[in-house]
Write a protein that holds these residues in place. Sequence first.
Motif, short mmCIF file in Angstrom:
data_model
loop_
_atom_site.label_atom_id
_atom_site.label_comp_id
_atom_site.label_asym_id
_atom_site.label_seq_id
_atom_site.Cartn_x
_atom_site.Cartn_y
_atom_site.Cartn_z
N GLN A 1 0.85 -1.14 0.17
CA GLN A 1 -0.26 -0.08 0.49
C GLN A 1 0.87 1.68 0.00
O GLN A 1 1.91 1.53 0.47
N LYS A 2 0.59 2.56 -0.48
CA LYS A 2 0.83 3.57 -0.67
C LYS A 2 0.12 4.41 0.39
O LYS A 2 -0.98 4.12 1.36
N PHE A 3 0.36 5.67 0.30
CA PHE A 3 -0.47 6.46 1.40
C PHE A 3 -2.18 6.75 1.19
O PHE A 3 -2.55 6.31 0.26
N GLY A 4 -2.45 6.39 2.48
CA GLY A 4 -3.98 6.28 2.11
C GLY A 4 -4.44 5.64 1.78
O GLY A 4 -6.16 5.10 1.40
N ALA A 5 -3.72 3.98 1.84
CA ALA A 5 -4.64 3.64 2.21
C ALA A 5 -5.27 2.70 0.22
O ALA A 5 -5.35 1.78 0.04
N VAL A 6 -3.72 3.30 -0.28
CA VAL A 6 -4.43 3.41 -1.93
C VAL A 6 -3.24 2.07 -2.33
O VAL A 6 -2.25 1.79 -1.47
N ASP A 7 -3.54 1.29 -3.06
CA ASP A 7 -3.22 -0.13 -2.70
C ASP A 7 -2.16 0.04 -4.14
O ASP A 7 -2.49 0.78 -5.62
N ASP A 8 -0.97 -0.78 -4.61
CA ASP A 8 0.06 -0.37 -5.53
C ASP A 8 -0.38 -1.80 -6.12
O ASP A 8 -1.33 -2.54 -6.19
N LYS A 9 0.34 -2.46 -6.90
CA LYS A 9 0.20 -3.11 -8.53
C LYS A 9 0.15 -4.14 -6.84
O LYS A 9 1.28 -4.40 -5.77
N THR A 10 -0.31 -5.43 -8.21
CA THR A 10 -0.36 -7.00 -7.11
C THR A 10 0.67 -7.11 -6.86
O THR A 10 1.22 -7.56 -8.63
N ALA A 11 1.59 -7.64 -6.06
CA ALA A 11 2.96 -7.85 -5.86
C ALA A 11 2.68 -9.86 -6.15
O ALA A 11 3.46 -10.12 -6.52
N MET A 12 2.03 -10.52 -5.21
CA MET A 12 1.77 -11.65 -5.28
C MET A 12 0.16 -12.12 -4.83
O MET A 12 -0.40 -11.63 -4.95
N VAL A 13 -0.18 -13.71 -5.67
CA VAL A 13 -1.17 -14.08 -5.72
C VAL A 13 -1.03 -15.70 -5.59
O VAL A 13 -0.14 -16.66 -5.78
N ALA A 14 -1.94 -16.35 -4.55
CA ALA A 14 -2.40 -16.97 -3.76
C ALA A 14 -3.38 -18.26 -4.39
O ALA A 14 -4.22 -17.43 -4.73
N ASP B 1 -4.42 -15.13 -16.96
CA ASP B 1 -3.61 -14.91 -15.82
C ASP B 1 -3.45 -16.53 -16.29
O ASP B 1 -2.12 -17.22 -14.81
N ALA B 2 -4.28 -17.57 -16.49
CA ALA B 2 -4.05 -18.81 -16.15
C ALA B 2 -2.61 -19.39 -16.61
O ALA B 2 -2.38 -20.60 -16.61
N VAL B 3 -2.53 -18.84 -17.62
CA VAL B 3 -0.65 -18.92 -18.04
C VAL B 3 0.04 -18.58 -17.79
O VAL B 3 1.00 -19.19 -17.40
N GLN B 4 0.45 -17.79 -17.25
CA GLN B 4 0.52 -16.43 -16.31
C GLN B 4 1.25 -17.12 -15.37
O GLN B 4 2.31 -17.97 -14.67
N LEU B 5 0.85 -17.96 -14.48
CA LEU B 5 -0.10 -18.34 -12.80
C LEU B 5 0.27 -20.00 -12.57
O LEU B 5 -0.12 -20.20 -12.51
N ASN B 6 1.95 -20.15 -13.20
CA ASN B 6 1.54 -21.33 -13.22
C ASN B 6 3.07 -21.88 -13.01
O ASN B 6 4.32 -20.75 -12.98
N LYS B 7 3.62 -23.28 -11.98
CA LYS B 7 4.93 -23.43 -12.18
C LYS B 7 6.46 -23.36 -13.34
O LYS B 7 7.68 -22.34 -13.11
N LYS B 8 6.10 -23.22 -14.60
CA LYS B 8 6.63 -22.27 -16.04
C LYS B 8 7.01 -21.81 -16.33
O LYS B 8 8.11 -21.60 -16.65
N ALA B 9 6.34 -20.73 -15.54
CA ALA B 9 6.69 -19.54 -16.13
C ALA B 9 7.22 -19.01 -15.00
O ALA B 9 8.06 -17.90 -15.55
N GLY B 10 8.26 -19.63 -14.11
CA GLY B 10 8.98 -18.36 -13.85
C GLY B 10 8.89 -18.19 -12.64
O GLY B 10 10.02 -17.09 -11.70
N ASN B 11 7.55 -17.45 -12.32
CA ASN B 11 7.41 -17.12 -11.21
C ASN B 11 6.75 -17.20 -9.90
O ASN B 11 6.02 -17.03 -8.96
N TYR B 12 6.78 -18.90 -9.75
CA TYR B 12 6.48 -19.74 -8.76
C TYR B 12 7.35 -19.21 -7.50
O TYR B 12 8.32 -19.57 -7.31
N ILE B 13 6.63 -18.94 -5.83
CA ILE B 13 7.44 -18.36 -5.19
C ILE B 13 7.85 -19.73 -4.29
O ILE B 13 8.54 -20.26 -3.94
#
Length: 311
Positions: free
Chosen positions: A97-110, A140-152
């Motif tokens: 979050q930024k000031f005034g509870a303004v959200d930044d871009k999504t950083a993680m998705v579960a 996003d179904a293609v982007q959010l998978n283990k093979k995309a290199g963004n799996y934490i």
Amino acid sequence: MMDTYQSKTTHLLNDYYPEHDIADNEHAFCLEEEEEGQKSTRRKQSFVFERKRTQPSGRPGLLLAPQPHHYFASGFIHCCVIRSALQSPLRVQFLFQKFGAVDDKTAMVAIKQGGINRISSYHIFDTVRVGGWTAKNNSDAVQLNKKAGNYIGKLRREKNDRSTYSLYDSKEQKEQIGAFQYSLPSLAQQWSEGQPPRKMQVAIPATDKEGAIEPRASYLKNRLIDNIKKQSKTAAHLFSTKEPTYDNGQYRLNFSGRVTTASVKNMQIVDSKGEIFLQFGKVGDHRFHLDYKAPFNAYQAFGLALTAMDL
């Protein structure tokens, strides 16, 4: 102001003062200086100092504990967790979050794995690596998978102990980097006393000066739950939920205005001395505030929040 639990229910009653945004804080600051009759030049100098004091510099890494310059004036990293209830499988977003509870871009998705009868498991992804993510993004179904290199890594509810969750990294030899164990009341206790405040114990690995998780000896790996059971601080930090005060038939916790909606999920995490290191609470139907500080990193804080939402 205090946020309060009501006895014999799962709800939280709230006496709440709103969190002002940076413009409101700056305006109030200037008026105070004027009332004291200070000169205009001094007001400007103080105004600049106030901005520096309250504005964090940069964002901490998802897998690194934050440094002092990352914090808000509250002494915490302010974040928001949003549950996408209409999607299947269930998805939960983490945002700084930024000031005034303004959200930044999504950083993680579960993304919750498996069906209703399976043990709870969440796969967690770093969405910054794919150039951002939104719930309406059809790809996003293609982007959010283990093979995309963004799996934490993943959060998993233990099969043999449904009150315990383990958080793992994405290494080939998976390593536990968080353990969360709840003390769940019996059905008889809930029936006679209502839903009491949740109690949880937490163990996370020790960190170095840069906020990175320190390498652990082989015999200590994947043994964080043992740290909790033995109350051992060997290469680990231990925390627990803060006990709310009980006043006029209500359980009370002070969230300093960061929690606005009744929920049994609301909690604060403290060390043995009672210092708050993380707090999590509801602010809307599917929206929660999550604040944390070192030695927790964003990934560990998100994992803890997911456990509160899963029970």
